[in-house]
Design an enzyme around this catalytic site. Structure first.
Site, PDB file in Angstrom:
ATOM      1  N   LYS A  70       0.801  -1.226   0.000  1.00  0.00           N
ATOM      2  CA  LYS A  70       0.000   0.000   0.000  1.00  0.00           C
ATOM      3  C   LYS A  70       0.835   1.278   0.000  1.00  0.00           C
ATOM      4  O   LYS A  70       0.398   2.301  -0.535  1.00  0.00           O
ATOM      5  CB  LYS A  70      -0.956   0.000   1.200  1.00  0.00           C
ATOM      6  N   ASP A 106     -10.309   2.450   1.563  1.00  0.00           N
ATOM      7  CA  ASP A 106     -10.378   2.024   2.965  1.00  0.00           C
ATOM      8  C   ASP A 106     -10.787   3.196   3.846  1.00  0.00           C
ATOM      9  O   ASP A 106     -11.601   3.060   4.758  1.00  0.00           O
ATOM     10  CB  ASP A 106      -9.015   1.511   3.446  1.00  0.00           C
ATOM     11  N   GLY A 129      -1.518  -1.139  15.396  1.00  0.00           N
ATOM     12  CA  GLY A 129      -1.019  -1.248  14.031  1.00  0.00           C
ATOM     13  C   GLY A 129      -0.494   0.093  13.559  1.00  0.00           C
ATOM     14  O   GLY A 129      -0.885   1.140  14.075  1.00  0.00           O
TER      15      GLY A 129
END
Length: 272
Positions: A70, A106, A129
């Protein structure tokens, strides 16, 4: 009957370190249902520049992008949409005559879910994360007005950078604090992974929380979501995220927005 693939059929694809079947089944179901001359195929690669070059050279219409590509794909693109530029993370590439533009659906999916689930803006959350997906989630939280959060990440560079960029605190481990909302944006609990049975937070933390959000989409009921349901906690699941972001990808590729009933049928088929 299935559509016959011809030289005019437009190819869409995905690039992932660990390809799954959801996107392939979801997108192809919609192409078939709406009689669109498209086909979708999942890929992985060990040569990202060559793979992105293939999208450009072969006239591939678009590509979904998953971990671990990404952020790494960004220098290989020609342009970033505001949704990707703001967070420096891409989950969708759209090609127009060899010009590659990166998007992040997203981000919009998470923002939409926070609104539809009516998550209180004054809630204190811990987000575990610090990768590309974590950037999208944390940015959506920030832009949705959630001001009180902690980024939990072992990597001090990416963790502190994400926390600083979104105005949140950082810590290396979850510790024993008990935030009102727990958010997992790591591979912990992911189907097929070496930590498929692991929890991102302790049972005590889940028990004390008011909301649980697990971005992992497969399995639909991750260990964290299962525990949350067992304890009667409101949940937001990765299965919800993956459907919303996939719909936006479909629209970017085709210019067609399916009806809600058809989207639900496609999602049900994709999970089957």
């Amino acid at each position: 009957m299935p559509r016959t693939i011809s030289r005019d059929t437009q190819l869409c694809m995905s690039l992932s370190g660990r390809p799954g079947n959801f996107g392939t089944r979801f997108q192809n179901y919609l192409y078939q249902a709406l009689d669109l001359d498209f086909v979708y195929k999942a890929f992985t690669t060990r040569d990202l520049p060559a793979a992105i070059g293939g999208i450009r050279a072969l006239g591939i219409r678009g590509s979904a992008v998953s971990m671990p590509f990404k952020e790494a794909c960004i220098p290989l693109l020609d342009e970033l949409d505001a949704s990707a530029a703001a967070i420096q993370s891409v989950n969708t590439i759209v090609a127009d005559n060899g010009w590659l533009k990166g998007y992040n659906t997203d981000y919009s999916a998470v923002a939409s879910l926070l609104a539809s689930h009516a998550v209180p803006k004054d809630i204190h959350f811990a987000l575990r994360g610090s990768g590309g997906m974590a950037k999208a989630v944390a940015s959506a939280f920030r832009d949705s007005g959630l001001r009180h959060g902690t980024i939990v990440a072992r990597n001090p560079d990416t963790g502190q950078a994400l926390a600083r960029g979104c105005g949140y605190e950082w810590r290396a481990e979850p510790g024993d604090e008990k935030p009102q909302m727990l958010v997992n944006v790591t591979p912990l609990g992911m189907e097929g992974g070496h930590e498929a049975t692991a929890l991102a937070f302790t049972r005590e933390q889940v028990q004390a929380a008011d909301w649980i959000f697990d971005v992992v989409a497969l399995p639909v009921e991750t260990p964290l979501i299962q525990l949350a349901r067992e304890l009667g906690k409101p949940v937001i699941t990765g299965a919800e995220v993956i459907v919303l972001q996939a719909v936006e990808q479909f629209v970017l590729y085709t210019g067609v927005r399916p009806e809600a009933e058809l989207i639900e049928k496609a999602a049900e088929f994709a999970r089957g």
